[in-house]
Design a protein around this motif. Structure first.
Motif, PDB file in Angstrom:
ATOM      1  N   ARG A  88     -18.582  15.223   0.707  1.00 14.74           N
ATOM      2  CA  ARG A  88     -19.144  14.755   0.672  1.00 14.74           C
ATOM      3  C   ARG A  88     -20.170  14.240   0.259  1.00 14.74           C
ATOM      4  N   ALA A  89     -20.889  15.714   0.468  1.00 10.38           N
ATOM      5  CA  ALA A  89     -22.629  15.484  -0.189  1.00 10.38           C
ATOM      6  C   ALA A  89     -22.376  15.473  -1.476  1.00 10.38           C
ATOM      7  N   TYR A  90     -21.301  16.375  -2.056  1.00 12.78           N
ATOM      8  CA  TYR A  90     -21.888  16.692  -3.280  1.00 12.78           C
ATOM      9  C   TYR A  90     -20.990  15.046  -4.613  1.00 12.78           C
ATOM     10  N   ALA A  91     -19.772  14.940  -3.640  1.00 10.07           N
ATOM     11  CA  ALA A  91     -19.453  13.072  -4.614  1.00 10.07           C
ATOM     12  C   ALA A  91     -20.024  12.478  -5.205  1.00 10.07           C
ATOM     13  N   PRO A  92     -21.439  12.051  -4.618  1.00  7.52           N
ATOM     14  CA  PRO A  92     -22.036  11.480  -5.303  1.00  7.52           C
ATOM     15  C   PRO A  92     -22.459  11.625  -6.824  1.00  7.52           C
ATOM     16  N   TYR A  93     -22.598  13.034  -7.051  1.00  7.15           N
ATOM     17  CA  TYR A  93     -22.709  13.382  -8.489  1.00  7.15           C
ATOM     18  C   TYR A  93     -21.687  13.640  -9.640  1.00  7.15           C
ATOM     19  N   ILE A  94     -21.148  13.289  -9.090  1.00  7.36           N
ATOM     20  CA  ILE A  94     -19.667  13.389 -10.513  1.00  7.36           C
ATOM     21  C   ILE A  94     -20.150  12.695 -11.628  1.00  7.36           C
ATOM     22  N   LEU A  95     -20.380  11.338 -10.999  1.00  6.11           N
ATOM     23  CA  LEU A  95     -20.917  10.412 -12.126  1.00  6.11           C
ATOM     24  C   LEU A  95     -22.036  10.937 -12.862  1.00  6.11           C
ATOM     25  N   PRO A 124     -19.781  18.686  -9.520  1.00  3.86           N
ATOM     26  CA  PRO A 124     -20.562  20.167  -9.645  1.00  3.86           C
ATOM     27  C   PRO A 124     -19.462  20.977  -8.660  1.00  3.86           C
ATOM     28  N   GLY A 125     -20.426  22.622  -9.501  1.00  2.00           N
ATOM     29  CA  GLY A 125     -19.391  23.919  -8.393  1.00  2.00           C
ATOM     30  C   GLY A 125     -19.336  23.870  -7.294  1.00  2.00           C
ATOM     31  N   PRO A 126     -19.845  24.039  -6.465  1.00  2.00           N
ATOM     32  CA  PRO A 126     -19.611  23.856  -5.070  1.00  2.00           C
ATOM     33  C   PRO A 126     -18.631  23.027  -5.030  1.00  2.00           C
ATOM     34  N   THR A 175     -29.132  24.839  -9.755  1.00  2.00           N
ATOM     35  CA  THR A 175     -29.178  22.977  -9.214  1.00  2.00           C
ATOM     36  C   THR A 175     -28.679  23.252 -10.523  1.00  2.00           C
ATOM     37  N   GLN A 176     -28.250  22.103 -11.161  1.00  2.00           N
ATOM     38  CA  GLN A 176     -27.248  20.904 -11.788  1.00  2.00           C
ATOM     39  C   GLN A 176     -29.008  20.152 -12.010  1.00  2.00           C
ATOM     40  N   GLU A 177     -29.268  19.863 -13.511  1.00  2.00           N
ATOM     41  CA  GLU A 177     -30.718  19.782 -14.347  1.00  2.00           C
ATOM     42  C   GLU A 177     -30.857  18.152 -13.394  1.00  2.00           C
ATOM     43  N   LYS A 178     -29.230  17.378 -13.421  1.00  2.00           N
ATOM     44  CA  LYS A 178     -29.295  15.566 -13.157  1.00  2.00           C
ATOM     45  C   LYS A 178     -29.730  16.037 -11.783  1.00  2.00           C
ATOM     46  N   MET A 179     -29.632  17.042 -10.750  1.00  2.00           N
ATOM     47  CA  MET A 179     -29.925  17.069  -9.525  1.00  2.00           C
ATOM     48  C   MET A 179     -31.554  16.742  -8.933  1.00  2.00           C
ATOM     49  N   THR A 180     -32.219  15.479  -9.653  1.00  2.00           N
ATOM     50  CA  THR A 180     -32.960  15.930  -9.553  1.00  2.00           C
ATOM     51  C   THR A 180     -34.169  15.998  -8.159  1.00  2.00           C
ATOM     52  N   GLU A 181     -33.606  15.589  -7.823  1.00  2.00           N
ATOM     53  CA  GLU A 181     -33.825  15.043  -6.292  1.00  2.00           C
ATOM     54  C   GLU A 181     -34.236  16.461  -5.727  1.00  2.00           C
ATOM     55  N   ASN A 182     -33.212  17.139  -5.731  1.00  2.00           N
ATOM     56  CA  ASN A 182     -33.067  18.678  -5.080  1.00  2.00           C
ATOM     57  C   ASN A 182     -33.903  19.463  -5.966  1.00  2.00           C
ATOM     58  N   ILE A 183     -34.068  19.365  -7.162  1.00  2.00           N
ATOM     59  CA  ILE A 183     -34.872  20.075  -7.299  1.00  2.00           C
ATOM     60  C   ILE A 183     -36.667  19.926  -6.409  1.00  2.00           C
ATOM     61  N   SER A 184     -36.821  18.988  -6.681  1.00  2.00           N
ATOM     62  CA  SER A 184     -38.129  18.253  -5.253  1.00  2.00           C
ATOM     63  C   SER A 184     -38.347  18.927  -4.722  1.00  2.00           C
TER      64      SER A 184
END
Length: 150
Positions: A22-29, A35-37, A113-122
Motif C-alpha cells: 500500500r505504501a509503495y503502489a502509488p509510485y509504480i506509475l 519499487p524494490g521494497p 531512494t528512487q530519485e522520483k520519490m522526491t517527497e522522500n528525499i525531502s
C-alpha cells in the motif's frame, strides 16, 4: 496514540507485506517500475532479524528494515501504512534507526531512494541526511544519502 517498536515475527508477515504494498503502489506509475521494497522477501528478512514493526492498539502501522554493513547501518526500507501517515510514525522510526546505529557502534547511517520519490528525499533531508551520490542500479535511478551520528 501510544505505540511500540519491536522486532518483527513470522506472525507479522501479512501485515508487513500489506503495508509495503500500500505504501509503495502509488509510485509504480511515477517511476515506471515496481519499487524494490515491493519485491523484497520479507519472510527471509524477518528470519534474518532485520525487520522492526511499529505497532499501536490498532495493529501494525509501519515497518523498518535495517541491515548492518561493515562501516555503517543501511536503512533499507521504511514504510508507513497510508492510513497512518501524518502521525509522526515515520519520523519516530527514523530516530529509532539512528538510535540502533549508535547502539551497534556505527558512526553513520545510510539509505537510498528512487530519485522520483522526491517527497522522500525531502523528508530525509529534513532529518539531516545529505546526498552522497546518484547512480543507476538494476535499471533504477537512485539517490544515496548518509547521516553522520553524534
Amino acid at each position: 496514540m501510544p505505540f511500540d517498536i519491536r522486532p518483527a515475527t513470522a506472525d507479522d508477515l501479512s501485515a508487513i507485506e500489506q503495508i509495503v504494498e500500500r505504501a509503495y503502489a502509488p509510485y509504480i506509475l511515477r517511476i515506471g517500475a515496481t519499487p524494490g521494497p515491493m519485491l523484497d522477501d520479507y519472510r527471509a528478512r524477518v528470519a534474518q532479524g532485520v525487520v522492526s514493526v511499529l505497532e499501536t492498539q490498532d495493529g501494525i502501522q509501519a515497518i523498518l528494515v535495517l541491515i548492518p554493513e561493515a562501516d555503517c547501518l543501511l536503512l533499507d526500507n521504511i514504510a508507513v501504512s497510508p492510513d497512518a501517515q501524518g502521525k509522526g510514525y515515520g519520523s519516530r522510526l527514523l530516530r529509532f534507526a539512528e538510535d540502533e546505529a549508535r547502539r551497534l557502534g556505527y558512526a553513520s547511517i545510510r539509505l537510498y531512494t528512487q530519485e522520483k520519490m522526491t517527497e522522500n528525499i525531502s523528508i530525509y533531508r529534513g532529518h539531516g541526511y545529505v546526498e552522497t551520490h546518484r547512480a543507476e542500479e538494476i535499471g533504477l535511478k537512485r539517490v544515496f544519502m548518509k547521516k553522520a551520528l553524534s
